[in-house]
Design an enzyme around this catalytic site. Sequence first.
Site, PDB file in Angstrom:
ATOM      1  N   ASP A 232       0.879  -1.178   0.000  1.00  0.00           N
ATOM      2  CA  ASP A 232       0.000   0.000   0.000  1.00  0.00           C
ATOM      3  C   ASP A 232       0.914   1.223   0.000  1.00  0.00           C
ATOM      4  O   ASP A 232       1.311   1.730   1.052  1.00  0.00           O
ATOM      5  CB  ASP A 232      -0.900  -0.021   1.230  1.00  0.00           C
ATOM      6  CG  ASP A 232      -1.865   1.156   1.286  1.00  0.00           C
ATOM      7  OD1 ASP A 232      -1.709   2.097   0.477  1.00  0.00           O
ATOM      8  OD2 ASP A 232      -2.760   1.147   2.155  1.00  0.00           O
ATOM      9  N   SER A 283       3.195  -9.369  18.430  1.00  0.00           N
ATOM     10  CA  SER A 283       3.073 -10.493  17.507  1.00  0.00           C
ATOM     11  C   SER A 283       4.421 -11.172  17.297  1.00  0.00           C
ATOM     12  O   SER A 283       5.481 -10.568  17.485  1.00  0.00           O
ATOM     13  CB  SER A 283       2.518 -10.006  16.160  1.00  0.00           C
ATOM     14  OG  SER A 283       2.655 -11.001  15.172  1.00  0.00           O
ATOM     15  N   GLU A 310       1.538  -2.092  26.819  1.00  0.00           N
ATOM     16  CA  GLU A 310       1.224  -1.819  28.219  1.00  0.00           C
ATOM     17  C   GLU A 310       2.044  -2.665  29.193  1.00  0.00           C
ATOM     18  O   GLU A 310       1.985  -2.438  30.405  1.00  0.00           O
ATOM     19  CB  GLU A 310      -0.275  -2.071  28.488  1.00  0.00           C
ATOM     20  CG  GLU A 310      -1.212  -1.103  27.817  1.00  0.00           C
ATOM     21  CD  GLU A 310      -1.486  -1.425  26.352  1.00  0.00           C
ATOM     22  OE1 GLU A 310      -2.193  -0.648  25.697  1.00  0.00           O
ATOM     23  OE2 GLU A 310      -0.978  -2.466  25.860  1.00  0.00           O
ATOM     24  N   GLU A 325       1.693   2.942  13.129  1.00  0.00           N
ATOM     25  CA  GLU A 325       0.634   2.802  12.127  1.00  0.00           C
ATOM     26  C   GLU A 325      -0.473   2.007  12.809  1.00  0.00           C
ATOM     27  O   GLU A 325      -0.519   0.782  12.727  1.00  0.00           O
ATOM     28  CB  GLU A 325       1.171   2.096  10.870  1.00  0.00           C
ATOM     29  CG  GLU A 325       0.256   2.267   9.662  1.00  0.00           C
ATOM     30  CD  GLU A 325      -0.877   1.269   9.618  1.00  0.00           C
ATOM     31  OE1 GLU A 325      -1.871   1.459  10.362  1.00  0.00           O
ATOM     32  OE2 GLU A 325      -0.768   0.307   8.846  1.00  0.00           O
ATOM     33  N   GLU A 334     -10.012  -2.600  15.543  1.00  0.00           N
ATOM     34  CA  GLU A 334      -8.847  -3.281  16.129  1.00  0.00           C
ATOM     35  C   GLU A 334      -8.348  -2.615  17.406  1.00  0.00           C
ATOM     36  O   GLU A 334      -7.560  -3.191  18.134  1.00  0.00           O
ATOM     37  CB  GLU A 334      -7.683  -3.432  15.150  1.00  0.00           C
ATOM     38  CG  GLU A 334      -7.978  -4.380  14.009  1.00  0.00           C
ATOM     39  CD  GLU A 334      -6.788  -4.596  13.095  1.00  0.00           C
ATOM     40  OE1 GLU A 334      -6.689  -5.677  12.515  1.00  0.00           O
ATOM     41  OE2 GLU A 334      -5.953  -3.674  12.973  1.00  0.00           O
ATOM     42  N   HIS A 508      -5.273  -0.024   1.394  1.00  0.00           N
ATOM     43  CA  HIS A 508      -5.722  -1.329   1.901  1.00  0.00           C
ATOM     44  C   HIS A 508      -6.840  -1.172   2.935  1.00  0.00           C
ATOM     45  O   HIS A 508      -7.498  -2.152   3.282  1.00  0.00           O
ATOM     46  CB  HIS A 508      -4.550  -2.111   2.503  1.00  0.00           C
ATOM     47  CG  HIS A 508      -4.138  -1.658   3.868  1.00  0.00           C
ATOM     48  ND1 HIS A 508      -3.389  -0.519   4.093  1.00  0.00           N
ATOM     49  CD2 HIS A 508      -4.382  -2.196   5.100  1.00  0.00           C
ATOM     50  CE1 HIS A 508      -3.193  -0.376   5.395  1.00  0.00           C
ATOM     51  NE2 HIS A 508      -3.768  -1.375   6.028  1.00  0.00           N
TER      52      HIS A 508
END
Length: 578
Positions: A232, A283, A310, A325, A334, A508
């Site tokens: 993108d 992740s 956190e 982002e 989300e 996107h």
Amino acid sequence: MAASTSKQEQDRPIRDDPPSDSESDSSKDDEGWNDVEEEDEDTQEVISLLDDRVFPDVISMLAYCKEKHSFDFLGVRQKLQLDFHGCVKLVNFIRQRVHEGLPVSEDISLADISDDAYLKPVLDDDAVIIGLFDLPELTPPEAAESGDNAALVNDLLKRNAELQEQLASVMLQHENYQVAVSKTLDERWGDSGADDAIKGQATNGVIIREDESQYYWDSYAGVDIHETMLKDTIRTDAYRDFIYNNKHLFAGKTVLDIGCGTGILSMFCARAGAARVIAVDASEIIVKARENIYRAGLSSTITTLHGKMEEVVLPVEQVDIIVSEWMGYCLLFEAMLPSVLFARDKYLAPGGLMVPSHSNMWVAPVADPVWVAENGETFWADVYGFDMGVMAKGIYDETRVLYWPRDKVCGAPSAFKMLDLYTTTAADLNFTAPYASKLTQDIDAVDGFLIWFDTFFSPEASEAMKAEGAKHAVPDDAVAAEWIIDSNGKRDQDRVAFTTGPFGDDTHWKQGLLHCDPHLGEKKGEDGKVISEAKQQRKQGDEVRGEITFAAAEDNARALVIKASWDEGRMRQKWALS
């Protein structure tokens, strides 16, 4: 991605504004962590020789490698009778093989590590090499041959027991801290008065939400989603252009990248001259990000931390710039933004920079009877000669993410929510706001409402934008394509902005369609025919106005419930985005 605590609150700079409730709670919770943090402030992370696990010291890391990977580093050292320099070579030999994807076994000879090239660290600032001084003394060859390793084994067992006690204590403190963080986040997502869209189980006045976040982290562990985002170019070029066009803002600064993904934004910042970049991601993609950073030769500048924003502990007290982002479908899907706001309140230095700085949300009525016929009840009524009307149940309850043709937008866009990343709070993300749009064409009916957002990158920090005559302020009704043009009608290279709307290039994020239920307001006329207010014809120049509500879903804090009203409140509908 869009989704980091445990830092001493008393070390924050004094701010003029009063602390929020969440900050006060966090401050209380952090008191129990003072001793632990003071001990760890100068301690480097010890990264496993064989994977990306992190340990407090070398001994526990080597014990893990032996148990998990059946590789006995101390045994190899003993067998080869390696001195300090030999151990350095062995460490770098192992790291090089892991880096190249080659297997590592205990069948290592002196010839394998004879090359002095292995004295050069494979991993910058490798804490394992420093920790080699803490290893137990070598057993003389004679004792080793006779099998007399009792002293070595006893030393290791004693050290392991000590570490287990320390680990149990820290884990208990961490569990208590996680409970406090969860409570704080629940309060941040509490009811902001947006109708009854947000409900939860109340305990002592606190709304408890079930944050089903694991699927979220897992969804960002694969390659496909990151490939989509990197390709993108509207998105990625915007971040690159702002960072590279404003290198003077990044030179020598400490940058925090939240939800770093592949590490692309961190690498932009490092190449722009940042002195230090801290990249955080919960992740597993962080493993590949480390490799990307290593291959770019930026490991000495970029530090990667695996965990939630956190919960991770930053190696610094403050950062000069936060880049992230965080935007999702319809901007707030989300729920990554609360993590960014948490980091802003906890780590951003006074006068620090938020990148991006603002996002503006837009809505416009749409009309396309052909699309409705091909995607609504009419389609399901006759599928290859079969009545599949049951499939149409619920089609008006979900937000559809799609690319909408610009000529089917039948009214003027209306800006309904500006998020200033310097001042927005998590509570602001649950809201009800008015909108108004004048139709630009005659239509048979309002078939739906289209949602999109514009994102702005201002090179001025919050205080500078408040000053009279500020050069790069972002008005509440700012339009991306107009804001980047200066007063002389020329492109302002310092400013960067992009739109996800139907009047710009595709991104996107696409747009979110709120498909209106044509059965709203149905009633029978005097002649017995069914009349629907939702199918009311309208003329160019007519005004469509009402309110729009955004709220976190009660069963999933990362999902959204969107409500809209129009026709003086006679028409009301809600849609889920999950």
